[in-house]
Write an enzyme that holds these catalytic residues in place. Sequence first.
Site, short mmCIF file in Angstrom:
data_model
loop_
_atom_site.label_atom_id
_atom_site.label_comp_id
_atom_site.label_asym_id
_atom_site.label_seq_id
_atom_site.Cartn_x
_atom_site.Cartn_y
_atom_site.Cartn_z
N LYS A 65 47.74 42.28 42.87
CA LYS A 65 46.34 42.19 43.26
C LYS A 65 46.21 41.55 44.64
O LYS A 65 45.48 42.05 45.51
CB LYS A 65 45.56 41.36 42.24
CG LYS A 65 44.11 41.08 42.62
CD LYS A 65 43.41 40.23 41.58
CE LYS A 65 43.68 38.76 41.76
NZ LYS A 65 42.88 38.16 42.87
N ASN A 66 46.91 40.44 44.83
CA ASN A 66 46.75 39.69 46.07
C ASN A 66 47.41 40.35 47.27
O ASN A 66 47.25 39.89 48.40
CB ASN A 66 47.30 38.27 45.90
CG ASN A 66 46.43 37.44 44.98
OD1 ASN A 66 45.23 37.67 44.87
ND2 ASN A 66 47.03 36.49 44.29
N ARG A 110 35.36 37.26 46.32
CA ARG A 110 35.59 36.28 47.37
C ARG A 110 36.41 36.85 48.52
O ARG A 110 36.18 36.54 49.68
CB ARG A 110 36.27 35.03 46.81
CG ARG A 110 36.65 34.08 47.93
CD ARG A 110 37.16 32.75 47.53
NE ARG A 110 37.74 32.09 48.68
CZ ARG A 110 37.05 31.55 49.67
NH1 ARG A 110 35.74 31.60 49.66
NH2 ARG A 110 37.65 30.97 50.69
N CYS A 135 34.70 34.14 42.64
CA CYS A 135 35.55 33.23 41.88
C CYS A 135 34.87 31.88 41.77
O CYS A 135 34.29 31.38 42.73
CB CYS A 135 36.91 33.08 42.54
SG CYS A 135 38.11 32.21 41.52
N ARG A 170 36.29 26.04 47.63
CA ARG A 170 36.90 27.05 48.49
C ARG A 170 36.06 27.32 49.75
O ARG A 170 35.57 28.42 49.95
CB ARG A 170 37.11 28.35 47.72
CG ARG A 170 38.09 28.24 46.57
CD ARG A 170 38.48 29.60 46.06
NE ARG A 170 39.45 29.52 44.97
CZ ARG A 170 40.09 30.57 44.48
NH1 ARG A 170 39.90 31.76 44.98
NH2 ARG A 170 40.96 30.43 43.51
N ASP A 175 48.33 29.86 40.24
CA ASP A 175 47.82 30.93 39.38
C ASP A 175 48.56 31.03 38.05
O ASP A 175 48.12 31.76 37.16
CB ASP A 175 47.89 32.28 40.11
CG ASP A 175 46.80 32.42 41.15
OD1 ASP A 175 45.84 31.63 41.12
OD2 ASP A 175 46.89 33.33 42.00
N VAL A 186 46.25 22.32 44.19
CA VAL A 186 45.77 23.36 45.11
C VAL A 186 44.26 23.54 45.05
O VAL A 186 43.58 23.58 46.08
CB VAL A 186 46.48 24.70 44.83
CG1 VAL A 186 45.97 25.79 45.79
CG2 VAL A 186 48.00 24.53 44.98
N ARG A 238 39.62 41.71 36.19
CA ARG A 238 39.67 41.61 37.65
C ARG A 238 41.11 41.67 38.14
O ARG A 238 41.37 42.11 39.26
CB ARG A 238 39.05 40.29 38.13
CG ARG A 238 37.53 40.22 38.10
CD ARG A 238 37.05 38.86 38.59
NE ARG A 238 37.76 38.51 39.81
CZ ARG A 238 38.26 37.30 40.07
NH1 ARG A 238 38.14 36.31 39.19
NH2 ARG A 238 38.89 37.06 41.20
#
Length: 418
Positions: A22-23, A92, A116, A121, A305, A327, A398
Amino acid sequence: MSKFIINGPSNLSGEIKVNGAKNNALKVLAASLLSKNEITINNIPQIEDVNRMRELLEDLGACVKKREDNLLITSENINKTEIDELLARKLRTSILLVGPLLARFGQAKFPHPGGCVIGKRPIDIFLKGFESLGADIKETKNHYAITAKGGLKGAKIVFPHVSVTATESLMMTATLAKGITTLCNAAMEPEIPAIADYLNRQGAKIIGAGTPCITIEGVEKIGAGSYNVIPDRIEAGTFAIMGVLTNSEIKIADCEPEHLEVLFEKLRQMGAQLEIGDTYVKTKKHNGLHAVDIRTHEYPGFPTDLQAPFTLLLTQAQGMSLVHETVFEGRLFYTDVLNTMGANIIMCDPHRIVLHGPTKLYGKKLISPDLRAGITMALAGLIAEGETVIDNIYQIERGYEKIDERLRSLGAKIERVE
């Protein structure tokens, strides 16, 4: 509203393949705006975040065609540089479109991104980066308008803290800026050199991606070609944790284990039995788990994550564990849900929890608050006694493609109910 109904506990076995990351997919979708030529993106995951990014690109005027697990994108006829507010608030990473629009067209307008709920953030790190490259920013009540009338100019940008998305955004933006840009204190996640390698093949000049210092020599234009989305290391890690959690023999195929070395080390410390190959991981039966402490960190440290699934695993380990989330803010609130299922978790402060295990879990009716907490609830349902019902599964979908079908193929008792 769709929901998952899970009956546990489950004994799993078999093979599950890891999909495209995904990222990584979201970033290359944004990078398609840097060139007017057609890009073919292979191994694209069929997930909701990708669907939202596709909608954003189409709204800007890009032509997007879907062929099985491939997307063909042509950005020759972009007809506006304002990102749709309603679409952007669902994702986002819509902010990743800003840099390529600014670099290629000299302007971009966008709302504050959404998508998100984890922590604050802030986007200041992006705005300051654009300003360093010579952009002018005007802020209204609901939007930011950014222009670079004289074109972007290379600069030295020092990130005050490590940010994956900011690193990727400004790396893409600097690709078409005049002169040399240096990004200091850059993130090093595997998705960053992956996208840099693609851009370099299309004519960009990027050196050092995957290290704390990235140098970009701007070029006038770049082309487009074919790109293979790399395997999703977070999905692979989730499945490895699932195998250990259910004490099952599972093969996680089509992954890159070298991206998860810290996770595997922690699993071994707990007593997990793993077989690791070049492109696969096998979880094997173990004789019980021991408590360990974890502290999340940017790559190559323990992935934030995977903190939630790993915390669930720690509820089944003998002894006391400490989890320190460094984080993101607000990423431990899901532990209240695990406590309602029977876990023994004490929150010390918003960044630290202490667990005592092992504890038996019982099925409950739950609501998924976000992507990673949501998949953790699904995994909890696999080991819980009785029925677990999870609402708001859009959050899970998602990032995890057809997760109910894939888990059923391993023997899980999970159904998707509309």
